[in-house]
Design a protein around this motif. Structure first.
Motif, PDB file in Angstrom:
ATOM      1  N   VAL A 358       0.897  -1.182  -0.159  1.00  0.00           N
ATOM      2  CA  VAL A 358       0.027  -0.030   0.013  1.00  0.00           C
ATOM      3  C   VAL A 358       0.868   1.183   0.078  1.00  0.00           C
ATOM      4  O   VAL A 358       0.638   2.167  -0.749  1.00  0.00           O
ATOM      5  N   PHE A 359       1.857   1.183   0.828  1.00  0.00           N
ATOM      6  CA  PHE A 359       2.850   2.422   0.583  1.00  0.00           C
ATOM      7  C   PHE A 359       3.599   2.612  -0.754  1.00  0.00           C
ATOM      8  O   PHE A 359       3.627   3.724  -1.151  1.00  0.00           O
ATOM      9  N   ARG A 360       3.700   1.675  -1.282  1.00  0.00           N
ATOM     10  CA  ARG A 360       4.436   1.661  -2.579  1.00  0.00           C
ATOM     11  C   ARG A 360       3.402   2.136  -3.725  1.00  0.00           C
ATOM     12  O   ARG A 360       3.569   3.312  -4.517  1.00  0.00           O
ATOM     13  N   LYS A 361       2.132   1.898  -3.439  1.00  0.00           N
ATOM     14  CA  LYS A 361       0.926   2.420  -4.414  1.00  0.00           C
ATOM     15  C   LYS A 361       1.027   3.964  -4.164  1.00  0.00           C
ATOM     16  O   LYS A 361       0.685   4.572  -4.974  1.00  0.00           O
ATOM     17  N   LEU A 362       0.811   4.154  -2.874  1.00  0.00           N
ATOM     18  CA  LEU A 362       0.667   5.731  -2.496  1.00  0.00           C
ATOM     19  C   LEU A 362       1.680   6.486  -3.005  1.00  0.00           C
ATOM     20  O   LEU A 362       1.562   7.452  -3.524  1.00  0.00           O
ATOM     21  N   ALA A 363       2.971   5.918  -2.810  1.00  0.00           N
ATOM     22  CA  ALA A 363       4.102   6.655  -3.154  1.00  0.00           C
ATOM     23  C   ALA A 363       4.112   6.909  -4.782  1.00  0.00           C
ATOM     24  O   ALA A 363       4.341   7.848  -5.360  1.00  0.00           O
ATOM     25  N   ALA A 364       3.756   6.082  -5.687  1.00  0.00           N
ATOM     26  CA  ALA A 364       3.564   6.037  -6.986  1.00  0.00           C
ATOM     27  C   ALA A 364       2.336   7.059  -7.317  1.00  0.00           C
ATOM     28  O   ALA A 364       2.529   8.023  -8.409  1.00  0.00           O
ATOM     29  N   LEU A 365       1.233   7.175  -6.483  1.00  0.00           N
ATOM     30  CA  LEU A 365       0.294   8.028  -6.940  1.00  0.00           C
ATOM     31  C   LEU A 365       0.489   9.423  -6.608  1.00  0.00           C
ATOM     32  O   LEU A 365       0.449  10.492  -7.239  1.00  0.00           O
ATOM     33  N   TYR A 366       1.260   9.705  -5.531  1.00  0.00           N
ATOM     34  CA  TYR A 366       1.330  11.024  -4.877  1.00  0.00           C
ATOM     35  C   TYR A 366       3.005  11.557  -5.338  1.00  0.00           C
ATOM     36  O   TYR A 366       3.163  12.906  -5.427  1.00  0.00           O
ATOM     37  N   LEU A 367       4.010  10.804  -5.369  1.00  0.00           N
ATOM     38  CA  LEU A 367       5.254  11.266  -5.632  1.00  0.00           C
ATOM     39  C   LEU A 367       5.574  10.851  -6.962  1.00  0.00           C
ATOM     40  O   LEU A 367       6.677  11.262  -7.750  1.00  0.00           O
ATOM     41  N   VAL A 398       3.770  16.363   1.967  1.00  0.00           N
ATOM     42  CA  VAL A 398       4.479  17.544   2.467  1.00  0.00           C
ATOM     43  C   VAL A 398       5.219  18.265   1.381  1.00  0.00           C
ATOM     44  O   VAL A 398       5.288  19.720   1.375  1.00  0.00           O
ATOM     45  N   SER A 399       5.656  17.588   0.455  1.00  0.00           N
ATOM     46  CA  SER A 399       6.403  18.190  -0.533  1.00  0.00           C
ATOM     47  C   SER A 399       6.108  17.346  -2.020  1.00  0.00           C
ATOM     48  O   SER A 399       6.127  16.192  -1.696  1.00  0.00           O
ATOM     49  N   LYS A 400       6.476  18.063  -3.181  1.00  0.00           N
ATOM     50  CA  LYS A 400       6.461  17.126  -4.188  1.00  0.00           C
ATOM     51  C   LYS A 400       7.883  16.592  -4.534  1.00  0.00           C
ATOM     52  O   LYS A 400       8.153  15.765  -5.424  1.00  0.00           O
ATOM     53  N   ASN A 401       8.735  17.263  -3.682  1.00  0.00           N
ATOM     54  CA  ASN A 401      10.211  16.374  -3.980  1.00  0.00           C
ATOM     55  C   ASN A 401      10.040  15.194  -2.944  1.00  0.00           C
ATOM     56  O   ASN A 401      10.127  15.116  -1.933  1.00  0.00           O
ATOM     57  N   PRO A 402      10.400  13.994  -3.850  1.00  0.00           N
ATOM     58  CA  PRO A 402      10.426  12.905  -3.248  1.00  0.00           C
ATOM     59  C   PRO A 402      11.155  12.612  -1.953  1.00  0.00           C
ATOM     60  O   PRO A 402      10.984  12.102  -0.989  1.00  0.00           O
ATOM     61  N   ASP A 403      12.398  13.346  -1.959  1.00  0.00           N
ATOM     62  CA  ASP A 403      13.542  13.283  -1.087  1.00  0.00           C
ATOM     63  C   ASP A 403      13.086  14.010  -0.014  1.00  0.00           C
ATOM     64  O   ASP A 403      13.049  13.329   1.491  1.00  0.00           O
ATOM     65  N   SER A 405       9.615  14.571   1.017  1.00  0.00           N
ATOM     66  CA  SER A 405       8.453  13.885   1.632  1.00  0.00           C
ATOM     67  C   SER A 405       8.850  12.583   2.166  1.00  0.00           C
ATOM     68  O   SER A 405       8.481  12.299   3.498  1.00  0.00           O
ATOM     69  N   LEU A 406       9.681  11.824   1.753  1.00  0.00           N
ATOM     70  CA  LEU A 406      10.197  10.383   2.234  1.00  0.00           C
ATOM     71  C   LEU A 406      10.936  10.480   3.392  1.00  0.00           C
ATOM     72  O   LEU A 406      10.726   9.964   4.476  1.00  0.00           O
ATOM     73  N   LYS A 407      11.925  11.759   3.573  1.00  0.00           N
ATOM     74  CA  LYS A 407      12.643  11.771   5.034  1.00  0.00           C
ATOM     75  C   LYS A 407      11.633  12.469   5.872  1.00  0.00           C
ATOM     76  O   LYS A 407      11.877  11.952   7.165  1.00  0.00           O
ATOM     77  N   SER A 408      10.456  12.950   5.656  1.00  0.00           N
ATOM     78  CA  SER A 408       9.387  13.456   6.440  1.00  0.00           C
ATOM     79  C   SER A 408       8.765  12.469   7.182  1.00  0.00           C
ATOM     80  O   SER A 408       8.589  12.074   8.198  1.00  0.00           O
ATOM     81  N   LEU A 409       8.505  11.309   6.122  1.00  0.00           N
ATOM     82  CA  LEU A 409       7.839  10.168   6.426  1.00  0.00           C
ATOM     83  C   LEU A 409       8.616   9.299   7.363  1.00  0.00           C
ATOM     84  O   LEU A 409       8.106   8.711   8.605  1.00  0.00           O
ATOM     85  N   VAL A 410       9.703   8.826   7.092  1.00  0.00           N
ATOM     86  CA  VAL A 410      10.804   8.253   8.175  1.00  0.00           C
ATOM     87  C   VAL A 410      10.643   9.019   9.754  1.00  0.00           C
ATOM     88  O   VAL A 410      10.745   8.378  10.413  1.00  0.00           O
TER      89      VAL A 410
END
Length: 432
Positions: A358-367, A398-403, A405-410
């Motif tokens: 589900v996480f990968r699906k969401l990452a593909a949709l939003y990032l 949080v951001s359109k920048n994957p770096d 957003s993913l850092k914020s998620l961690v």
């Protein structure tokens, strides 16, 4: 030489007129002085009907909005079909409106105003439809009662009855299946009416972030239901399907409802059971809903739901055909056992915490990314930490920048893991 017919004299004509006048006066005297009022009314009405029928070559069908306390499906079919014939409207008015709140400049839709006449033709037969209205007062509502008049020549009455009404019923089903926009209806308990607006939730099974096995199972079940009219009829069951969606808040229950609505092309009736006074009112409310729709009852574990489960003539038996009923709850364990017994909910769907898929699906949709060096770290943490898809989505936005957003998620997952550990340690100290 032909014999010329004699023309009656003026005195003869006057004498005849006097005799007819005297007979008319005598007849009126007999009616008013000898016969009771009810009998006089009956005789006059019979004469009126006879002469009206004799000289009038038209026949009118009356199609009321309600039939046997439920929506008249012939009225519904006409309501769907006739707007396709607006070119044949003969009156000088037309309803114009748009309920698209997200697009103020969207092309408006056109409808049929009261007293409008629309001309149709069926197999060479000319037909005239008229939409009429009258005041209707009842226990649970006060509104205008609408009905159609369909007029044709008497000689075609049987043809219209046997073929035309079936024709528009089949055509309306096709029109509804191809409609561009769905509606969501909310019940107004103050005025006892359903109020509707355009349903603009764009979630589909293609974009829905759930496990593939669950998604495929639901799609197969929905498609089987959609094609199951003959099966339900054969086994003697009403054409309905019930789903119970349960799980923690933020796990995607509302999104799944939207995906089901878009997949089936069904509008939604959103009913808050807390506003329903009793089973009689519930049954009344449900009679004003349509076929091919979803009845949604959210948070069924809250107050007001239990009463609806006790009556056999309540929620289920009152619903119309080809209906999907969806209950949602955050606490399945709090539900009335009557709701969980066989025959109430056909399919129980657990909407659970986020998984790596589900996480990968969401990452593909939003990032819009398939891979990232933080994916492995995040997936391991998701297995350890209970985070809902809604919480994951919030961090990904949080951001359109994957770096970023993913850092914020961690950081969010680390914080959540720490809080969970502290909570467990506190519970152990308290027990000791």
């Amino acid at each position: 030489m032909a014999t010329r017919s004699k023309i009656p004299s003026l005195s003869t004509i006057f004498s005849l007129y006097t005799s007819l006048s005297a007979f008319t006066i005598l007849f009126k005297t007999i009616l008013h002085e000898i016969l009771p009022l009810k009998i006089r009314t009956f005789i006059v009405s019979r004469f009126t009907n006879y002469f009206s029928s004799y000289f009038n070559s038209d026949f009118t069908f009356i199609v009321e909005e309600k039939c046997d306390y439920v929506t008249n499906q012939t009225f519904r079919a006409a309501e769907v079909y006739l707007p396709t014939l607006l070119a044949g409207i003969t009156t000088g008015s037309l309803l114009v409106g748009s309920s698209n709140l997200k697009d103020p400049i969207a092309k408006p839709k056109y409808g049929i105003p009261i007293n409008a006449k629309i001309i149709d033709e069926f197999e060479g037969i000319r037909l005239e439809w008229t939409l009429l209205s009258a005041k209707n007062e009842s226990l649970y509502q006060s509104k205008e009662k609408r009905y159609f008049h369909l007029t044709c020549k008497k000689e075609f009455r049987e043809k219209i009855m046997s073929d035309y009404f079936i024709y528009i019923a089949k055509l309306s089903v096709k029109i509804l299946a191809q409609r561009e926009s769905l509606k969501i209806h909310t019940y107004n308990s103050e005025f006892h009416v359903w109020e509707s607006t355009i349903f603009q939730h764009h979630t589909t099974f293609e974009t829905l972030a759930i496990e593939p096995e669950l998604k495929n199972t639901l799609i197969r079940d929905l498609d089987a239901f959609s094609n199951g009219k003959d099966f339900f009829k054969t086994v003697g069951r009403a054409w309905k399907r019930g789903y119970l969606l349960y799980g923690p808040p933020g796990t995607g229950k509302s999104s799944l409802v939207a995906a089901i609505a878009n997949h089936m092309c069904y509008s939604i009736y959103d009913l808050q059971l807390q506003s329903v006074q009793d089973d009689a009112m519930l049954r009344k409310i449900l009679t004003y809903t349509e076929n091919r729709s979803i009845l949604l009852i959210e948070d069924v574990d809250c107050g007001g739901a239990d009463a609806s489960c006790r009556e056999e003539n309540g929620l289920w038996s009152s619903c119309v055909e080809e209906r999907i009923i969806i209950f949602t709850t955050n606490h399945k364990e709090k539900l009335d056992p009557a709701l969980l017994r066989p025959g109430r909910m056909d399919v129980h769907v657990l909407m659970n915490y986020c998984t790596p898929y589900v996480f990968r699906k969401l990452a593909a949709l939003y990032l819009e990314i398939e891979e990232h060096n933080l994916f492995e770290t995040i997936e391991k943490m998701i297995v350890e930490v209970k985070a809902t898809p809604a919480e994951i989505t919030e961090q990904l936005m949080v951001s359109k920048n994957p770096d970023v957003s993913l850092k914020s998620l961690v950081e969010f997952l680390e914080s959540k893991k720490k809080m969970s550990k502290e909570s467990e340690e506190g519970a152990e100290i308290k027990e000791a």
